[in-house]
Design a protein around this motif. Structure first.
Motif, PDB file in Angstrom:
ATOM      1  N   THR A   4      42.325  47.138  43.717  1.00  0.00           N
ATOM      2  CA  THR A   4      40.976  47.666  43.498  1.00  0.00           C
ATOM      3  C   THR A   4      40.058  47.492  44.703  1.00  0.00           C
ATOM      4  OG1 THR A   4      40.279  45.569  42.538  1.00  0.00           O
ATOM      5  CG2 THR A   4      41.067  47.270  41.016  1.00  0.00           C
ATOM      6  N   ARG A   5      40.526  46.796  45.736  1.00  0.00           N
ATOM      7  CA  ARG A   5      39.700  46.585  46.930  1.00  0.00           C
ATOM      8  C   ARG A   5      40.554  46.784  48.178  1.00  0.00           C
ATOM      9  NH1 ARG A   5      37.056  40.878  47.314  1.00  0.00           N
ATOM     10  NH2 ARG A   5      36.451  41.555  45.240  1.00  0.00           N
ATOM     11  N   THR A   6      40.119  47.671  49.059  1.00  0.00           N
ATOM     12  CA  THR A   6      40.826  47.925  50.313  1.00  0.00           C
ATOM     13  C   THR A   6      39.887  47.680  51.490  1.00  0.00           C
ATOM     14  OG1 THR A   6      40.217  50.261  50.320  1.00  0.00           O
ATOM     15  CG2 THR A   6      42.290  49.693  49.241  1.00  0.00           C
ATOM     16  N   THR A   7      40.433  47.681  52.684  1.00  0.00           N
ATOM     17  CA  THR A   7      39.603  47.487  53.875  1.00  0.00           C
ATOM     18  C   THR A   7      38.657  48.662  54.101  1.00  0.00           C
ATOM     19  OG1 THR A   7      41.353  48.412  55.263  1.00  0.00           O
ATOM     20  CG2 THR A   7      41.282  46.011  55.040  1.00  0.00           C
ATOM     21  N   THR A  62      33.858  41.345  33.920  1.00  0.00           N
ATOM     22  CA  THR A  62      34.182  40.058  34.541  1.00  0.00           C
ATOM     23  C   THR A  62      34.995  40.215  35.819  1.00  0.00           C
ATOM     24  OG1 THR A  62      36.201  39.826  33.232  1.00  0.00           O
ATOM     25  CG2 THR A  62      34.161  38.918  32.294  1.00  0.00           C
ATOM     26  N   HIS A  63      35.453  41.416  36.107  1.00  0.00           N
ATOM     27  CA  HIS A  63      36.273  41.667  37.302  1.00  0.00           C
ATOM     28  C   HIS A  63      35.395  41.538  38.552  1.00  0.00           C
ATOM     29  CE1 HIS A  63      38.871  43.745  40.164  1.00  0.00           C
ATOM     30  NE2 HIS A  63      39.853  43.622  39.288  1.00  0.00           N
ATOM     31  N   PRO A  64      35.891  40.914  39.626  1.00  0.00           N
ATOM     32  CA  PRO A  64      35.081  40.749  40.834  1.00  0.00           C
ATOM     33  C   PRO A  64      34.676  42.067  41.496  1.00  0.00           C
ATOM     34  CG  PRO A  64      37.293  39.813  41.143  1.00  0.00           C
ATOM     35  CD  PRO A  64      37.199  40.264  39.733  1.00  0.00           C
ATOM     36  N   ASP A  65      35.409  43.160  41.229  1.00  0.00           N
ATOM     37  CA  ASP A  65      35.078  44.457  41.822  1.00  0.00           C
ATOM     38  C   ASP A  65      34.346  45.383  40.857  1.00  0.00           C
ATOM     39  OD1 ASP A  65      36.229  43.827  44.287  1.00  0.00           O
ATOM     40  OD2 ASP A  65      38.230  44.353  43.541  1.00  0.00           O
ATOM     41  N   GLU A  98      28.017  50.742  35.299  1.00  0.00           N
ATOM     42  CA  GLU A  98      27.881  49.282  35.333  1.00  0.00           C
ATOM     43  C   GLU A  98      28.945  48.619  34.452  1.00  0.00           C
ATOM     44  OE1 GLU A  98      24.591  45.809  34.345  1.00  0.00           O
ATOM     45  OE2 GLU A  98      23.951  47.894  34.488  1.00  0.00           O
ATOM     46  N   GLY A  99      29.639  47.646  35.024  1.00  0.00           N
ATOM     47  CA  GLY A  99      30.677  46.920  34.298  1.00  0.00           C
ATOM     48  C   GLY A  99      32.048  47.548  34.401  1.00  0.00           C
ATOM     49  N   TYR A 100      32.134  48.742  34.979  1.00  0.00           N
ATOM     50  CA  TYR A 100      33.426  49.421  35.127  1.00  0.00           C
ATOM     51  C   TYR A 100      34.038  49.105  36.498  1.00  0.00           C
ATOM     52  CZ  TYR A 100      32.783  52.229  30.946  1.00  0.00           C
ATOM     53  OH  TYR A 100      32.621  52.636  29.644  1.00  0.00           O
ATOM     54  N   VAL A 101      35.361  49.137  36.556  1.00  0.00           N
ATOM     55  CA  VAL A 101      36.103  48.917  37.799  1.00  0.00           C
ATOM     56  C   VAL A 101      36.860  50.197  38.126  1.00  0.00           C
ATOM     57  CG1 VAL A 101      37.901  47.535  38.925  1.00  0.00           C
ATOM     58  CG2 VAL A 101      36.402  46.487  37.224  1.00  0.00           C
ATOM     59  N   GLU A 102      36.695  50.668  39.367  1.00  0.00           N
ATOM     60  CA  GLU A 102      37.456  51.841  39.797  1.00  0.00           C
ATOM     61  C   GLU A 102      38.887  51.415  40.100  1.00  0.00           C
ATOM     62  OE1 GLU A 102      37.545  55.419  43.105  1.00  0.00           O
ATOM     63  OE2 GLU A 102      36.205  53.720  43.411  1.00  0.00           O
ATOM     64  N   MET A 103      39.824  52.057  39.438  1.00  0.00           N
ATOM     65  CA  MET A 103      41.241  51.744  39.607  1.00  0.00           C
ATOM     66  C   MET A 103      41.882  52.779  40.544  1.00  0.00           C
ATOM     67  SD  MET A 103      41.500  49.048  37.842  1.00  0.00           S
ATOM     68  CE  MET A 103      43.231  48.735  37.683  1.00  0.00           C
ATOM     69  N   PRO A 104      43.007  52.430  41.156  1.00  0.00           N
ATOM     70  CA  PRO A 104      43.704  53.373  42.043  1.00  0.00           C
ATOM     71  C   PRO A 104      44.136  54.633  41.292  1.00  0.00           C
ATOM     72  CG  PRO A 104      44.564  51.162  42.316  1.00  0.00           C
ATOM     73  CD  PRO A 104      43.654  51.120  41.139  1.00  0.00           C
ATOM     74  N   ASN A 105      44.230  55.735  42.028  1.00  0.00           N
ATOM     75  CA  ASN A 105      44.656  57.002  41.422  1.00  0.00           C
ATOM     76  C   ASN A 105      46.177  57.173  41.497  1.00  0.00           C
ATOM     77  OD1 ASN A 105      44.908  57.435  44.150  1.00  0.00           O
ATOM     78  ND2 ASN A 105      43.861  59.397  44.174  1.00  0.00           N
TER      79      ASN A 105
END
Length: 154
Positions: free
Chosen positions: A34-37, A96-99, A107-114
């Motif tokens: 969920t987090r890239t450079t 609760t996810h750091p991303d 708000e509160g949602y996490v973008e997941m890889p496609n």
């Protein structure tokens, strides 16, 4: 065409499909990243291939061999593209996810890889079969050349 043209053409296919398998493996390894450079979730990559010689895929029987522009000389990897289509982004609610997104509509949602594992598996099977077909061409050509040498040595 030279004696080893079939081997040369098949070797370009082996190289291109090996690159395709590497990209597929990278996609599958990052299915939960969920987090890239670059920022944001991992985006799926895909390999773009083209013939080694750009031009028409047919050759006129009336043209001399020297004018065929290398048609039928194999395939090459042109680029590895990131799939950045927004429609395929997937959001999961996990505050609760750091991303997790902190403000706004998401708000509160996490973008997941496609990355879709089923699509990657189908692509992997296709690339593996293409790799095997090119390897079989090389083995067949090798056997044919060996047989020709055996016949010529009699």
């Amino acid at each position: 065409m030279g004696l080893y043209s079939s081997i040369n053409i098949a070797s370009t296919g082996l190289t291109a499909n090996r690159a395709r398998l590497d990209v597929i493996a990278d996609n599958m390894a990052n299915v939960n990243t969920t987090r890239t450079t670059e920022g944001g979730a991992f985006k799926r990559s895909r390999v773009v291939m083209r013939p080694i010689a750009e031009g028409p895929y047919w050759r006129s029987p009336f043209l001399p061999q020297s004018l065929d522009n290398g048609i039928g000389k194999g395939v090459r990897v042109v680029e590895i593209q990131k799939d950045r289509t927004v429609e395929e982004s997937r959001f999961v609610y996990d505050p609760t996810h750091p991303d997790a997104i902190l403000t706004g509509r998401w708000e509160g949602y996490v973008e997941m890889p496609n990355v879709d594992i089923v699509t990657e598996m189908v692509d992997m099977i296709s690339a593996s079969r293409s790799y095997e077909a090119n390897a079989a061409i090389i083995e067949g050509s090798k056997a044919m050349f060996q047989r020709a040498l055996d016949i010529g040595s009699r």
